[in-house]
Design an enzyme around this catalytic site. Sequence first.
Site, PDB file in Angstrom:
ATOM      1  N   GLU A  53       0.969  -1.475   0.286  1.00  0.00           N
ATOM      2  CA  GLU A  53       0.029  -0.242  -0.110  1.00  0.00           C
ATOM      3  C   GLU A  53       1.156   1.454  -0.184  1.00  0.00           C
ATOM      4  O   GLU A  53       1.739   1.406   0.900  1.00  0.00           O
ATOM      5  CB  GLU A  53      -1.200  -0.126   1.356  1.00  0.00           C
ATOM      6  CG  GLU A  53      -1.815   1.004   1.618  1.00  0.00           C
ATOM      7  CD  GLU A  53      -1.743   1.217   2.992  1.00  0.00           C
ATOM      8  OE1 GLU A  53      -2.204  -0.276   3.786  1.00  0.00           O
ATOM      9  OE2 GLU A  53      -2.087   1.856   3.707  1.00  0.00           O
ATOM     10  N   HIS A 103      -2.473  -5.688  11.036  1.00  0.00           N
ATOM     11  CA  HIS A 103      -3.861  -6.718  10.594  1.00  0.00           C
ATOM     12  C   HIS A 103      -3.425  -8.154  11.286  1.00  0.00           C
ATOM     13  O   HIS A 103      -2.787  -9.264  10.592  1.00  0.00           O
ATOM     14  CB  HIS A 103      -3.418  -6.703   8.361  1.00  0.00           C
ATOM     15  CG  HIS A 103      -3.954  -5.602   8.533  1.00  0.00           C
ATOM     16  ND1 HIS A 103      -3.033  -5.468   7.233  1.00  0.00           N
ATOM     17  CD2 HIS A 103      -3.738  -4.214   8.567  1.00  0.00           C
ATOM     18  CE1 HIS A 103      -3.130  -4.947   6.163  1.00  0.00           C
ATOM     19  NE2 HIS A 103      -4.026  -3.735   7.503  1.00  0.00           N
ATOM     20  N   ASN A 115      -5.473  -5.756   2.595  1.00  0.00           N
ATOM     21  CA  ASN A 115      -6.143  -4.959   4.016  1.00  0.00           C
ATOM     22  C   ASN A 115      -7.461  -5.791   3.860  1.00  0.00           C
ATOM     23  O   ASN A 115      -8.106  -6.416   3.301  1.00  0.00           O
ATOM     24  CB  ASN A 115      -6.505  -3.956   3.440  1.00  0.00           C
ATOM     25  CG  ASN A 115      -5.402  -2.967   3.455  1.00  0.00           C
ATOM     26  OD1 ASN A 115      -4.827  -3.753   2.024  1.00  0.00           O
ATOM     27  ND2 ASN A 115      -4.742  -2.469   3.899  1.00  0.00           N
TER      28      ASN A 115
END
Length: 543
Positions: free
Chosen positions: A398, A482, A520
């Site tokens: 990202e 995460h 994600n």
Amino acid sequence: MALKLMQRQLTRRHILGTAALRTAAALGFTRIGLQSARAAEPDPVDRAPAIVVGSGYGGAVAAARLGQAGIRTLVLEMGRLWNTPGPDGTVFCSTRAPDQRSMWFRTRTEAPLATFLWLDVVNRDISPYPGVLDRVHFDAVSVYVGRGVGGGSLVNGGMAVTPPKAYFAEQFPGVDADEMYGTYFPRARAALGVNTVDPAWFEATEWYRYTRVSREHARRTGLRTTFVPNVYDFVHMAREAAGTATRSALAGEVVYGNNHGKRSLDKTYLAAALGTGNVTLHTLERVRAISRARDGTYVLTADRVDLTGRVVETREYGCTYLFLGGGSLGTTELLLRARETGALPDLDASVGAGWGTNGNVMLGRANHLWDTVGENQSTMPVMGIDDWANASNPVFAEIAPLPTGLEHWVSLYLAITKNPERASFSYSGGSMRLGWTAAQSAVSAAMARKLFDRINAANSTIYRYDLFGSSSRAFADDFTYHPLGGCVLGKATDAFGRVKGYPRLYVTDGSLVPGSIGVNPFVTITALAERTMARVLAEDTAP
Ligand code: FAE
């Protein structure tokens, strides 16, 4: 006609739910339902047909679908409701001047980017308070989680990414991928309010210059980039840029909450849940133990804390159907404790296993002086470098913001690597330990380095060593945003999240995901929860 009527009713109910959340906040309630909104009276519930623990993605989906099915449901959330302005007139504090609202009972903030030019200029002393972001420390890794009504949706970057179908199928061999991609992913995206940035605006705006610079560096390396959707309202963001709406993503707000623009769960699933009139929400109540009564119903013990963290009440609740949505850490801890203390002795041996960091690593690159990233940066990421198909080193990175308000020539990334390492939790002396080691994190860092060495070589750039504390390191592999696993789908549960050994006990959150999902994770968590709820409501709750 029937569909139109249903949509109108849902909208009206949604509005009622939103009003309930607002009124409750204004009156300082810790117990919120439509009754409280109307009569200004909390509605104490000791027994409910269904109880949901936690109000993040898994908990919010469960509450909304139970409420819509007409089942009276109580949601217990350990964090507070974030809807009351503080003395500065805003609900959440700013990232640049964090106060007590920033972190969960801390005396100093613990931001992921701790330093700049090795200087301790980021973190601040604060007074302990049930703030919105928690950093849970284990021996070799720490885990960031959101605390409050809406869980991680309050603090996250809003990136709403659907994983590649092949990788989803690899991670969940027992799940019908066609059904997921045909029904539950679209259902989840629609309910979450997922949208995409207007490409023309993206190309023109100063607020995404940092993303365009990283895209160009990836292009020169021969790497593919891809736009990623988000739950931040891009129409609102464009109005922020035009000066016609109050700034939030364009004012540096993200990890300590967004005051505007973000469709967090309190504005979507949870508003819909409360709007049914069947769902009551208790805040600042932490479930500490689960057991089973003789008649097969579940008993929960919960501590209610005040704003200083003092336990002011301990209550027992009973329910027939129990849904665990406390997140990878919260749910795993409750089940592990229940098994290890003998309260639920028949839980599967795999409870506590299969945990991973989704291969998270953060890193920064130093750009050339002419490659300015801009002093104005939107906090909502909209693009990733997608090298997941590279079988020898799969990485999805990202392109992350570093919104300091000054030009700093840093390109920042959160890399998601296909790290195969997994760890297990153990339980002793009343608390949970995690067996994850620094060597297991180093696997993620090595994979990220392999990709970014290529990018640096193609652009004659180097890493930044000044961002992650005083230790001069380029890769922050000691934390994850995460956390995934602990009660893996098809192992600790059946293929639908029903906990093995205990009827009418379900897991609906990130603990079901076996350590990695390649992107994600919240869209996957939401879609899996939708799938569980559809099955449970069709098969388990029928009279
Ligand atoms: P979660 O959202 O963590 O909700 C669990 C809730 O349960 C919390 O509100 C807890 O306070 C509550 N709870 C826990 N234990 C108890 C208990 N014993 N009693 C009562 N309440 C309890 O779980 N993901 C993305 O997909 N895109 C992003 O852009 C993204 N950015 C992120 C940025 C940050 C800074 C962070 C921290 C995370 C980010 N994530 C992102 C991850 C995402 O927010 C996370 O995967 C989900 O929130 C996990 O959802 P769960 O339902 O599993």
